[in-house]
Design an enzyme around this catalytic site. Structure first.
Site, PDB file in Angstrom:
ATOM      1  N   THR A   1       0.382  -0.500   0.088  1.00 33.25           N
ATOM      2  CA  THR A   1      -0.347   0.083  -0.131  1.00 33.25           C
ATOM      3  C   THR A   1       0.702   1.197   0.177  1.00 33.25           C
ATOM      4  O   THR A   1       2.084   0.883   0.197  1.00 33.25           O
ATOM      5  CB  THR A   1      -0.523   0.125   1.299  1.00 33.25           C
ATOM      6  OG1 THR A   1       0.091   0.488   2.631  1.00 33.25           O
ATOM      7  CG2 THR A   1      -1.572  -0.890   1.261  1.00 33.25           C
ATOM      8  N   ASP A   2       0.021   2.048  -0.054  1.00 34.22           N
ATOM      9  CA  ASP A   2       1.093   3.646  -0.312  1.00 34.22           C
ATOM     10  C   ASP A   2       0.784   4.269   1.494  1.00 34.22           C
ATOM     11  O   ASP A   2      -0.352   3.053   2.277  1.00 34.22           O
ATOM     12  CB  ASP A   2       0.737   4.366  -0.918  1.00 34.22           C
ATOM     13  CG  ASP A   2       1.566   5.732  -0.748  1.00 34.22           C
ATOM     14  OD1 ASP A   2       2.500   5.944  -0.574  1.00 34.22           O
ATOM     15  OD2 ASP A   2       1.449   6.635  -1.723  1.00 34.22           O
ATOM     16  N   TRP A   3       1.152   4.572   2.220  1.00 35.87           N
ATOM     17  CA  TRP A   3       1.374   5.022   3.823  1.00 35.87           C
ATOM     18  C   TRP A   3       0.181   5.597   3.720  1.00 35.87           C
ATOM     19  O   TRP A   3      -0.686   6.044   3.723  1.00 35.87           O
ATOM     20  CB  TRP A   3       1.988   6.236   4.060  1.00 35.87           C
ATOM     21  CG  TRP A   3       2.622   6.988   5.407  1.00 35.87           C
ATOM     22  CD1 TRP A   3       1.222   7.226   5.651  1.00 35.87           C
ATOM     23  CD2 TRP A   3       3.472   6.761   5.620  1.00 35.87           C
ATOM     24  NE1 TRP A   3       2.184   7.367   6.851  1.00 35.87           N
ATOM     25  CE2 TRP A   3       2.847   7.418   7.078  1.00 35.87           C
ATOM     26  CE3 TRP A   3       4.923   6.629   5.373  1.00 35.87           C
ATOM     27  CZ2 TRP A   3       4.655   7.899   8.240  1.00 35.87           C
ATOM     28  CZ3 TRP A   3       5.848   7.205   6.584  1.00 35.87           C
ATOM     29  CH2 TRP A   3       5.421   6.829   7.605  1.00 35.87           C
TER      30      TRP A   3
END
Ligand code: NOJ
Length: 744
Positions: free
Chosen positions: A277-279
């Site tokens: 995932t992104d942050w």
């Protein structure tokens, strides 16, 4: 013909079918053995990624508890070794960690921002810059970077336009693949290789209004024709990992979009890339409003085919419950952990996760020379009246003015966490070593956003005594990149005034702009005799600039993105549709329109009354110190079959000026009639060709029929028969050399 599942919903449904089949791999047996020995908690621990904590003890404890598969933002090789030792020696199964970092355009030695690198159209140089980054980062123990960013960006307001390769799908696809090769080599187990991460999957560059994190509203056909091909190219180049994007497309945030991960990446493209995932993009789905609670977040994320959770803790907290309650089958977890373990095997981490702390690599002569090369090739000459550049021997003094003339930090641009300003060569530093030239340096403004302009008068006064003025303005690093969007993209603060005042001196004025995006610079172009655009050029930027100013190097860069005249023209890009009423170029502007003109007096064409129709500079534009002529365009045949066919296009390129230089020859195609309307032009090839003064060369490029495919009326991607126009030339607006071919 390639089947497209055209409904995003279809992917979500498919995700419930427990994932895709994994291709066979040489580590299958070892991964299987390990998986069988792992407890559910250990598996879920592998799927969790931490951002480094200050306390080594706290991180070590998390590792001992089996709650971490990857850590990022740790750059000290000693600490990295310590953490790897805990993972190897103090956990039951000794699984090493994936150590990651945002190494976006260099680790210590900073190359130009990716948008600048794209201006080089030089795949070899871009690959070499990525290699430098990989060598330096891996020497600190980092084996995974979150790059390349291959989001197509058609909006200069979006701060992250800096991080990608511009507006063109073909160029971005080629650049992304080159970067993947540079990071990974052809053997991830090479200790200098780092795993690439193709991001942000997908559509993030279409953030509405150029405002970061915003929704992207992309029609399905555009998604497939414009935004997805760079990701397919990265997958085909072997990108080891992918990252989901923050945005939603039509209401589905990417982190829950099973169509992207399952249907496309794994099924259709056949890639086994591990997806992160992104942050905290997983738990941000609570704010998006498509998830009820964090349990739902974990469920939707794992269903979509996301293998690792970056910092949100949704997996570590809720996957055990989802398993225990029988909501998800263990096969979903195994599939993710398998990819994570396989990557660790591929990187050779099970054999040796440690790094030699005494062998940090940075600023080697090879690194500096590769970085200088790409910085030089990234600069784009936008104006050069009366051949002011290169500066000749008669120039004995230069007034070097402006907030970016000697700023060791700002010229890095965004995402240069590990760059060290003390190694930067600024324009001033480089110019001081030019023999026989006196340099009068004056910053004029305290920084780019100086709103007072107290120093302008004195700087202008001092500049008057020089033979030539070089004014270096633009954007500070903080003005572009993630979350750094602008609604006004003029030169900020008093910089406009500075350029205007300098131009009034009557001295020859070279304006140099260092920025993270295309700025609206019509005034500066008008007021300057010469203008060089350098997307933030990194460690060697000043040397590159001075080499170009004094003719040691010749500009060759071409714009990877259209430059608007006014911000209101955005989105403006060369490969647009024709519309039913295209402008004809003779439209009246508002200041040419008589008072009380009849409503229909202006015609009814697609243009702006105040800005006209075209951009300030088109995609692919860039001047040189020489001129090039294209002639004698030939096709080896003018008909192609629908499958497995190609046409060879050749032409003569002549250097008609006085210096050796490199031209970036561009090939564009238009599909005249399709089942759906097609762009007015699309880049399908480019070549960098270096010729001596007066030299001619026959240049050839191939068009493959597969490269003409698009998502048709029925959402299948295929090639339609028909008539095509083709152009070769020096930019996307060069229509002088055209030919016709047919696909039968
Ligand atoms: C958020 C950014 O969107 C992404 O590009 C980056 O890699 C991660 N943060 C990690 O820092």
């Amino acid at each position: 013909m390639k089947r497209l599942v055209y409904s995003l919903m279809a992917g979500v449904l498919m995700s419930a079918c427990a994932g895709s089949k994994m291709p066979e791999d040489k580590y299958d047996i070892r991964v299987d053995e390990l998986l069988q020995r792992m407890t559910l908690e250990e598996k879920i621990g592998q799927m969790n990624q931490l951002s480094a904590l200050e306390s080594l003890d706290a991180m070590s404890e998390e590792i001992r508890q089996g709650r971490v598969g990857s850590i990022f933002n740790e750059t000290d090789p000693h600490r990295i070794n310590t953490l790897q030792r805990v993972a190897r020696e103090e956990t039951r199964l000794g699984i090493p960690l994936l150590m990651a970092r945002d190494v976006i355009h260099g680790f210590r030695t900073i190359a130009p921002i990716p948008l600048g690198q794209a201006a080089s159209f030089d795949l070899e140089a871009v690959e070499a810059a990525a290699r430098v980054a990989a060598i330096e980062a891996s020497s600190a123990g980092i084996r995974w970077t979150f790059s390349p960013m291959i989001d197509i960006a058609r909006d200069a307001r979006w701060g992250r336009i800096a991080e990608g390769y511009g507006e063109d799908t073909y160029l971005t696809s080629m650049m992304g693949a080159a970067v993947v090769r540079g990071y990974q080599t052809d053997n991830l187990a090479d200790p200098t290789a780092i795993a690439a991460c193709a991001k942000h999957f997908a559509g993030y560059g279409a953030s509405e209004g150029g405002r970061d994190y915003n929704s992207a509203n992309i029609p399905i056909r555009q998604l497939h024709d414009v935004y997805l091909p760079p990701f397919e190219a990265a997958a085909k180049a072997g990108a080891a990992t992918f990252m989901t994007s923050f945005n939603d497309i039509d209401g589905i945030p990417s982190t829950a979009n099973g169509y992207l991960m399952r249907s496309l990446l794994h099924e259709e493209w056949g890639s086994d890339a591990m997806v992160v995932t992104d942050w905290s993009s997983a738990t941000e789905m609570l704010a998006h409003g498509n998830c009820r609670d964090t349990l739902d977040v974990a469920l939707q994320t794992i269903n979509a085919g996301v293998d690792m959770d970056m910092v949100s803790n949704a997996y570590i907290r809720y996957l055990p419950k989802l398993m225990k309650d029988g909501v998800i089958p263990e096969i979903l977890i195994n599939e993710a952990v398998r990819r994570i373990l396989k990557l660790k095997f591929d990187l050779g981490l099970f054999d040796n996760p440690y790094v030699d702390e005494s062998k940090l690599q940075a600023y080697t002569p090879e690194a500096l020379s590769a970085t200088l090369r790409i910085a030089t090739e990234s600069a784009v000459l936008l104006k050069n009246d009366n051949s002011l550049l290169p500066l000749g021997k008669e120039v004995k003094s230069v007034a070097l003015i402006g907030p970016l003339a000697d700023d060791t930090y700002e010229q890095f641009g965004t995402w240069a966490f590990d760059g060290e300003p003390e190694h930067t060569i600024t324009p001033l530093k480089a110019m001081l070593s030019v023999d026989g030239v006196k340099v009068i340096h004056d910053k004029a403004l305290t920084h780019c956003r100086d709103l007072k302009g107290d120093g302008i008068r004195q700087a202008v006064q001092r500049a008057k005594s020089a033979d030539v003025i070089v004014c270096v303005v633009g954007e500070e690093a903080i003005m572009s990149g993630e979350a750094h969007c602008l609604a006004d993209i003029n030169l900020y603060g008093k910089q406009k005034e500075l350029v205007a005042e300098l131009s009034k001196t009557g001295k020859p004025l070279v304006t140099v702009i260092m920025a993270g995006r295309p700025l609206t610079i019509a005034d500066e172009v008008e007021k300057s005799d010469a203008l060089l655009y350098m997307f933030h050029p990194g460690t060697m930027g000043g040397q590159a600039l001075v080499d170009l100013l004094f003719g040691k190097a010749v500009p060759s860069g071409k714009l990877p993105v259209t430059f608007p005249r006014m911000v209101g023209q955005i989105p403006i890009y060369y490969n647009h549709k024709n519309t039913g009423r295209p402008a004809e170029g003779n439209e009246l502007l508002i200041n040419q329109t008589p008072v009380r003109a009849a409503q229909t007096a202006l015609g009814c064409h697609s243009y702006w009354l105040d800005a006209g129709y075209g951009p300030l500079f088109p995609f692919g534009y860039g001047l040189s110190y020489t001129t090039f002529a294209y002639s004698d365009l030939k096709l080896d045949k003018d008909r192609m079959k629908l499958e497995n066919d190609s046409i060879e296009v050749s032409f003569t390129l002549t250097n008609t000026g006085n210096v050796e230089a490199t031209e970036i020859c561009q090939l564009y195609v238009r599909d005249l009639v399709g089942s759906v309307s097609r762009p007015v032009k699309e880049l399908k090839g480019f070549r960098r060709v270096t010729l001596k003064a007066g030299e001619s060369q026959r240049v050839s490029m191939k068009i493959f029929v597969e490269n003409l495919q698009f998502c048709g009326l029925d959402y299948y991607t295929y090639q339609e028969p028909g008539e095509f126009r083709l152009w070769v030339g020096c930019n996307s607006d060069d229509n002088r050399n055209e030919a016709t071919f047919y696909v039968d």
